[in-house]
Design an enzyme around this catalytic site. Structure first.
Site, PDB file in Angstrom:
ATOM      1  N   GLY A  95       0.656  -1.426   0.035  1.00 31.55           N
ATOM      2  CA  GLY A  95       0.039   0.224  -0.469  1.00 31.55           C
ATOM      3  C   GLY A  95       1.007   1.294   0.102  1.00 31.55           C
ATOM      4  O   GLY A  95       1.124   2.594   0.343  1.00 31.55           O
ATOM      5  N   HIS A 102       9.520   6.136   4.471  1.00 31.47           N
ATOM      6  CA  HIS A 102       9.000   7.152   5.584  1.00 31.47           C
ATOM      7  C   HIS A 102       8.481   5.980   6.470  1.00 31.47           C
ATOM      8  O   HIS A 102       7.831   4.886   6.156  1.00 31.47           O
ATOM      9  CB  HIS A 102       7.628   7.817   5.340  1.00 31.47           C
ATOM     10  CG  HIS A 102       6.516   7.725   4.049  1.00 31.47           C
ATOM     11  ND1 HIS A 102       7.110   6.791   3.158  1.00 31.47           N
ATOM     12  CD2 HIS A 102       5.682   7.279   4.302  1.00 31.47           C
ATOM     13  CE1 HIS A 102       6.118   6.893   2.824  1.00 31.47           C
ATOM     14  NE2 HIS A 102       4.655   6.727   3.008  1.00 31.47           N
ATOM     15  N   HIS A 104       4.766   5.601   9.827  1.00 33.76           N
ATOM     16  CA  HIS A 104       4.335   6.745   9.691  1.00 33.76           C
ATOM     17  C   HIS A 104       3.999   6.663  11.814  1.00 33.76           C
ATOM     18  O   HIS A 104       4.252   5.330  11.824  1.00 33.76           O
ATOM     19  CB  HIS A 104       2.963   5.631   9.268  1.00 33.76           C
ATOM     20  CG  HIS A 104       2.226   5.851   7.717  1.00 33.76           C
ATOM     21  ND1 HIS A 104       1.746   7.113   7.444  1.00 33.76           N
ATOM     22  CD2 HIS A 104       3.066   5.712   6.867  1.00 33.76           C
ATOM     23  CE1 HIS A 104       1.805   7.192   6.080  1.00 33.76           C
ATOM     24  NE2 HIS A 104       1.824   6.118   5.046  1.00 33.76           N
TER      25      HIS A 104
HETATM   26  P1  5GP Z   1       2.362   5.536   1.979  1.00 38.68           P
HETATM   27  O1  5GP Z   1       0.806   5.287   1.184  1.00 38.68           O
HETATM   28  O2  5GP Z   1       2.993   6.108   0.386  1.00 38.68           O
HETATM   29  O3  5GP Z   1       3.318   5.170   2.857  1.00 38.68           O
HETATM   30  O4  5GP Z   1       2.166   6.788   2.448  1.00 38.68           O
HETATM   31  C1  5GP Z   1       2.089   8.306   2.323  1.00 38.68           C
HETATM   32  C2  5GP Z   1       1.632   8.966   2.812  1.00 38.68           C
HETATM   33  O5  5GP Z   1       2.555  10.695   2.253  1.00 38.68           O
HETATM   34  C3  5GP Z   1       0.028   9.305   2.837  1.00 38.68           C
HETATM   35  O6  5GP Z   1      -0.532   9.143   3.890  1.00 38.68           O
HETATM   36  C4  5GP Z   1       0.081  10.515   2.293  1.00 38.68           C
HETATM   37  O7  5GP Z   1      -1.227  11.477   3.184  1.00 38.68           O
HETATM   38  C5  5GP Z   1       1.532  11.468   2.008  1.00 38.68           C
HETATM   39  N1  5GP Z   1       1.376  12.145   2.020  1.00 38.68           N
HETATM   40  C6  5GP Z   1       1.705  12.677   0.183  1.00 38.68           C
HETATM   41  N2  5GP Z   1       1.662  13.824   0.132  1.00 38.68           N
HETATM   42  C7  5GP Z   1       2.082  14.466   0.977  1.00 38.68           C
HETATM   43  C8  5GP Z   1       2.432  15.847   0.702  1.00 38.68           C
HETATM   44  O8  5GP Z   1       2.373  16.594  -0.003  1.00 38.68           O
HETATM   45  N3  5GP Z   1       2.335  15.841   2.128  1.00 38.68           N
HETATM   46  C9  5GP Z   1       2.453  15.377   3.495  1.00 38.68           C
HETATM   47  N4  5GP Z   1       2.568  16.758   4.381  1.00 38.68           N
HETATM   48  N5  5GP Z   1       1.942  14.414   3.491  1.00 38.68           N
HETATM   49  C10 5GP Z   1       1.649  13.960   1.978  1.00 38.68           C
END
Ligand code: 5GP
Ligand code: ZN
Length: 117
Positions: A95, A102, A104
Site C-alpha cells: 500500500g 517513511h 508513519h
Molecule cells: P504511503 O502510503 O506511501 O505509506 O504514505 C504516504 C503518505 O504521505 C500518505 O499518508 C499521504 O497522506 C502523505 N502525503 C502525500 N503527499 C504529501 C504531501 O505533499 N505532504 C504531506 N505532509 N503528506 C503527504
C-alpha cells in the site's frame, strides 16, 4: 546522498514544498501527514532518497534506528500519550504511495479513521 528531483518527500526535505514540520536534523525530517488517518499522524522521513525499506542496506542501520527512536518521542510530544502505531508501507501490496522511505506514527484518542490495512 541520493536525491530524486521528482520525489515529493525529497522536495519537502529540501524545503521546496511546504510541510508542517515537527522535527529536523542532518539525517531526517518529520512532519504532519497531509491526510491524517488518526488525531496524531506524523511522517518520519530520511533526507536521503531511499525508495523502500527493501532498498535499505547495512549502511542505513543507524539511520533506521534513529527514525524508530524518534517515533515514541514525537508521538508523546504531539499528544499521543496513550499509545501509538508505527507503520512502514512497502511496495504495491504494502500500500505504498510515496516511494521515499517513511515511518508513519499514528496515535491520539480513538476512533481513528485508520490506514487501509
Ligand atoms: P504511503 O502510503 O506511501 O505509506 O504514505 C504516504 C503518505 O504521505 C500518505 O499518508 C499521504 O497522506 C502523505 N502525503 C502525500 N503527499 C504529501 C504531501 O505533499 N505532504 C504531506 N505532509 N503528506 C503527504
Ligand atoms: Zn525522495
Amino acid at each position: 546522498m541520493s536525491h530524486d528531483p521528482n520525489c515529493i518527500f525529497c522536495k519537502i526535505a529540501a524545503g521546496e514544498i511546504p510541510s508542517r514540520k515537527v522535527y529536523e536534523d542532518e539525517d531526517v525530517i518529520a512532519f504532519h501527514d497531509i491526510r491524517p488517518a488518526a488525531p496524531v499522524h506524523l511522517l518520519i522521513v530520511p533526507r536521503e532518497h531511499v525508495p523502500t525499506l527493501a532498498d535499505a542496506t547495512a549502511a542505513h542501520q543507524a539511520l533506521l534506528g534513529k527514525m524508530l527512536l524518534l517515533a515514541p518521542k514525537l508521538a508523546q510530544e504531539h499528544g499521543a500519550t496513550n499509545g501509538f502505531r508505527v507503520v512502514v508501507n512497502n511496495g504495491p501490496d504494502g500500500g505504498q504511495e510515496v516511494y521515499h522511505l517513511h515511518v508513519h506514527v499514528l496515535g491520539g484518542p480513538r476512533p481513528w479513521k485508520g490506514m487501509a490495512i
